[in-house]
Design an enzyme around this catalytic site. Structure first.
Site, short mmCIF file in Angstrom:
data_model
loop_
_atom_site.label_atom_id
_atom_site.label_comp_id
_atom_site.label_asym_id
_atom_site.label_seq_id
_atom_site.Cartn_x
_atom_site.Cartn_y
_atom_site.Cartn_z
N SER A 134 -28.27 8.94 13.92
CA SER A 134 -29.45 8.50 14.56
C SER A 134 -30.42 8.61 13.37
O SER A 134 -30.27 9.57 12.55
CB SER A 134 -29.84 9.44 15.58
OG SER A 134 -31.07 9.08 16.07
N LYS A 188 -24.46 11.66 21.08
CA LYS A 188 -25.51 10.53 20.61
C LYS A 188 -25.95 9.63 21.76
O LYS A 188 -27.12 9.25 21.85
CB LYS A 188 -24.72 9.89 19.48
CG LYS A 188 -25.40 8.58 19.14
CD LYS A 188 -26.94 8.78 18.37
CE LYS A 188 -27.41 7.78 17.44
NZ LYS A 188 -27.75 6.54 18.14
N HIS A 191 -28.72 11.66 23.59
CA HIS A 191 -30.08 11.57 22.46
C HIS A 191 -30.42 10.15 22.79
O HIS A 191 -31.72 10.09 22.80
CB HIS A 191 -29.46 11.45 21.21
CG HIS A 191 -30.42 11.08 20.11
ND1 HIS A 191 -30.66 9.84 19.91
CD2 HIS A 191 -31.22 11.67 19.22
CE1 HIS A 191 -31.52 9.69 18.81
NE2 HIS A 191 -32.07 10.83 18.76
N ASN A 192 -29.83 8.80 22.92
CA ASN A 192 -30.58 8.00 23.14
C ASN A 192 -30.84 7.74 24.64
O ASN A 192 -32.06 7.22 24.69
CB ASN A 192 -29.55 6.56 23.06
CG ASN A 192 -29.19 6.45 21.53
OD1 ASN A 192 -29.24 7.35 20.59
ND2 ASN A 192 -28.84 5.28 21.13
N GLU A 195 -34.27 9.42 24.41
CA GLU A 195 -35.16 8.51 23.50
C GLU A 195 -35.66 7.52 24.70
O GLU A 195 -36.81 7.27 24.52
CB GLU A 195 -34.40 7.87 22.66
CG GLU A 195 -35.12 6.89 21.83
CD GLU A 195 -34.18 6.13 20.76
OE1 GLU A 195 -34.23 4.77 20.82
OE2 GLU A 195 -33.41 6.80 19.90
#
Length: 479
Positions: A134, A188, A191-192, A195
């Site tokens: 990232s 990940k 995480h997105n 986000e």
């Protein structure tokens, strides 16, 4: 095809779009020799003659040549589009790889695909790492947050390289081994998803400033700059302030005003929401952020609807600005906490489902730099898990519980004001609903379960005795 007569390369990078190029340059800058391959030969040649000129980068015209250029065990980093392209590249590589070689997928692959690929390559004696990276193009070049998952010995073989290219915060590289098979790509993905929620919350704060408070762009810019100096300090708040201060040189209008209000997405937010549904854990704020992007894409339909559908008949006066901005700041921070709480709870559920030993404090630590959601308050998340590694939900940590408690009045006022003014705030609203549902000991789901039993004989449990029960509802109607 090479820039110099360097010794065998330390690692190969396959796929030279901007992310692949920047990662290769980052790796080379740390003293490693990189072998590079791209399906389109012209892209490789142009790059070798420009940005990679004079560096320890060796080009390969085929996978066979690429394999010959590498030290053993070979380390091959794939930076290709997620999905079928990854499998196609792996299939082409396989004839030239040997037992013990390491294949690293650095794209945004779906974690279940990564699990399947890891199992398939293990049958061939190959070691696979699904690695979340990232930070975008700049992070790839200057230092990303790196989330490797897969074969633990394979990670040890690349750990020094990964840690050398990662972002560094307080002397700590933003890279740690996440867990087996698809764990790195799952983290990940989450995480997105966070986000998505974080970005949507910021856009709702922007809409509140503009539509409810009538603030100018310079005023909004100054407000976000001030927020970035406190607990909301983050990359996304920082760039929001920058964006709101930009003016289009050709028209003199604020840049945001000339951008069409349709937001794209690449799928990771959707995957996060789908995973939450599959695992049976609530992540409503993340899902609302995904739905908000879908709704934004229905531009023509919305324009037509705006001409025929009406909001509140009488819009109330705008609240006093100073108090309203303080409330908005509280609402943004509390909602952000709920979005992160949903994401970490989802990772906790996935860890139990897939047998991963996720260390949430370490995950928060490596998200502090390089990645898109890097923020000051990730230190608070790390501290929460340091205090209680088995913490069920971030909202139960003393620090976050107090913050949300202190934020409640302003948070509720912001959501209520949005409703009164007809300003959509799906992420603020869903975060508040999540908090209210989570803190409620008795939900109205008892009525829902009764309905299920009524029409489908789905049974129910009772509060006063053990067992599973069913009622013949049509036979027990009162006279």
């Amino acid at each position: 095809m090479s820039n110099n007569s360097s010794p065998r390369a330390d690692i190969a990078v396959v796929g030279l779009a901007v992310m692949g190029q920047n990662l290769a340059l980052n790796i080379e800058s740390r003293g490693y020799t990189v072998a590079a391959y791209n399906r389109t030969q012209r892209t490789l040649d142009d790059w070798l003659a420009s940005d990679a000129a004079g560096k320890r980068v060796v080009g390969a015209a085929s996978f066979e040549q690429l394999a010959e250029l590498l030290q053993r065990p070979r380390r091959v980093l794939l930076m290709v589009k997620a999905g079928g392209a990854v499998d196609a590249v792996i299939d082409e590589l396989l004839p030239y790889l040997e037992e013990g070689d390491i294949v690293i997928d650095g794209g945004n692959s779906l974690f279940s695909d990564t699990r399947a690929r890891a199992a398939r390559l293990a049958e061939r004696g190959l070691r696979y790492l699904g690695t979340g990276i990232s930070g975008g193009e700049e992070g790839a070049l200057r230092g990303p947050s790196i989330m490797p998952g897969g074969h633990p010995e394979a990670y040890e073989a690349v750990a020094d390289l990964f840690r050398s290219i990662a972002a560094v915060v307080d002397g700590e590289p933003c890279c740690t081994y996440i867990g087996a098979d698809g764990a790195g790509h799952f983290v990940k993905m989450v995480h997105n998803g966070i986000e998505y929620a974080d970005m949507q919350l910021i856009t709702e704060a922007y809409a509140y400033m503009k539509q409810v408070l009538g603030m100018s762009y310079p005023e909004m810019q100054r407000t976000f700059q001030e927020w970035n100096e406190g607990e909301l300090d983050s990359y996304l708040i920082e760039i929001t302030a920058d964006i709101l201060g930009r003016v289009a040189p050709d028209s003199g209008k604020p840049m945001v005003e000339i951008i069409v209000d349709t937001a794209a997405q690449k799928g990771t937010g959707k995957w996060t929401s789908q995973s939450a549904l599959d695992l049976g854990t609530p992540a409503a704020t993340i899902a609302e952020a995904v739905f908000a992007r879908y709704l934004s894409s229905q531009k023509e339909e919305r324009v037509h609807a705006a001409s025929v559908l009406r909001g509140p008949k009488a819009t109330p006066a705008a609240p006093e600005r100073g108090a309203a901005l303080a409330a908005l700041r509280s609402a943004l921070y509390a909602s952000k906490i709920c979005a992160y709480a949903q994401g970490f709870a989802l990772m906790d559920m996935a860890a139990a489902e897939h047998g991963w030993e996720l260390r949430f404090g370490e995950i928060a630590t490596i998200w502090r730099g390089g990645c898109i959601i890097r923020a000051r308050f990730l230190d608070k998340i790390r501290e929460a898990y340091d205090r209680a590694p088995q913490l069920a939900n971030l909202l139960l940590d003393d620090y976050f519980r107090q913050v949300v408690d202190d934020s409640q009045a302003g948070w509720r006022e912001v959501v209520a004001t949005c409703v009164r003014h007809g300003v959509a705030a799906p992420a603020f609203s869903s975060a508040l609903a999540y908090f209210d549902s989570y803190r409620t000991a008795v939900l109205p789901a008892n009525l829902l379960q009764a309905q299920r039993d009524y029409f489908g004989a789905h049974t129910y449990q009772r509060v006063d005795r053990d067992g599973v029960f069913h009622t013949d509802w049509t036979g027990t109607r009162p006279a």
